[in-house]
Design an enzyme around this catalytic site. Structure first.
Site, PDB file in Angstrom:
ATOM      1  CE1 TYR A  46      -3.493  -2.619   0.117  1.00  0.00           C
ATOM      2  CE2 TYR A  46      -2.631  -3.260   2.248  1.00  0.00           C
ATOM      3  CZ  TYR A  46      -3.452  -3.494   1.180  1.00  0.00           C
ATOM      4  OH  TYR A  46      -4.249  -4.616   1.153  1.00  0.00           O
TER       5      TYR A  46
ATOM      6  CG  HIS B  86      -9.901  -0.288  -3.262  1.00  0.00           C
ATOM      7  ND1 HIS B  86     -10.149  -0.854  -2.044  1.00  0.00           N
ATOM      8  CD2 HIS B  86     -11.085  -0.205  -3.912  1.00  0.00           C
ATOM      9  CE1 HIS B  86     -11.447  -1.126  -1.958  1.00  0.00           C
ATOM     10  NE2 HIS B  86     -12.038  -0.738  -3.071  1.00  0.00           N
ATOM     11  CG  LEU B  87      -4.126   3.111  -0.189  1.00  0.00           C
ATOM     12  CD1 LEU B  87      -3.850   2.583   1.208  1.00  0.00           C
ATOM     13  CD2 LEU B  87      -3.398   4.410  -0.437  1.00  0.00           C
TER      14      LEU B  87
END
Ligand code: DQA
Length: 145
Positions: A24, A101-102
């Protein structure tokens, strides 16, 4: 015109920045919040930030704050793939919402490819890291003007 935005992050994102979470990116949740806060301040908007590891707490927070808000940026994390309850919550408030969403959920495990909660949002942005939240704010700016 000034807008009020909810920034919601789901389970485990309080662990961002730990080596095990490198998929991430390097930023911690505090880094993420300060990058978003900078954009919000430049735009002369206001934001409320919330991260929680529990589905019910996330729903309670959204229900308690949506009347203040003009839009929402939400990363429900793993709940994206499982939570009809958060899907119903987003649907029930009719607040323009962008899911972020990363990581690129479409290029990871099969079970991440479907986002149930994303179906209640205007759009899903995935795989842009922290920049995804900024893109989401830019999208909300267009939607809310
Ligand atoms: C995530 C992707 C989800 O599949 C995962 O469960 C997360 C983070 C992302 O930001 O890439 O916790 O939402």
């Amino acid at each position: 015109m000034s807008k009020n935005i909810l920034i919601i992050n789901g389970p485990n994102l309080n662990f961002l920045g730990r080596p095990e979470m490198s998929i991430y990116g390097k930023e911690t949740l505090a880094d993420l919040h300060s990058i978003i806060y900078q954009w919000i301040t430049n735009a002369e908007w206001q934001a409320r930030f919330f991260q929680n590891n529990s589905e019910g707490e996330i729903i309670d927070y959204i229900q308690n704050n949506f009347e203040w808000a003009d839009g929402m940026v939400i990363n429900p994390a793993a709940f994206s793939h499982t939570s009809i309850a958060i899907y119903d919550c987003i649907k029930s408030i009719s607040l323009p919402s962008i899911e972020v969403h990363l990581s690129n959920i479409y290029h990871r495990e099969e079970f991440r490819r479907i986002s149930i909660t994303g179906l209640a949002c205007e759009k899903i942005i995935a795989g842009l890291g922290v920049q995804g939240y900024i893109e989401a704010l830019e999208d909300l700016k267009k939607i809310l003007k």
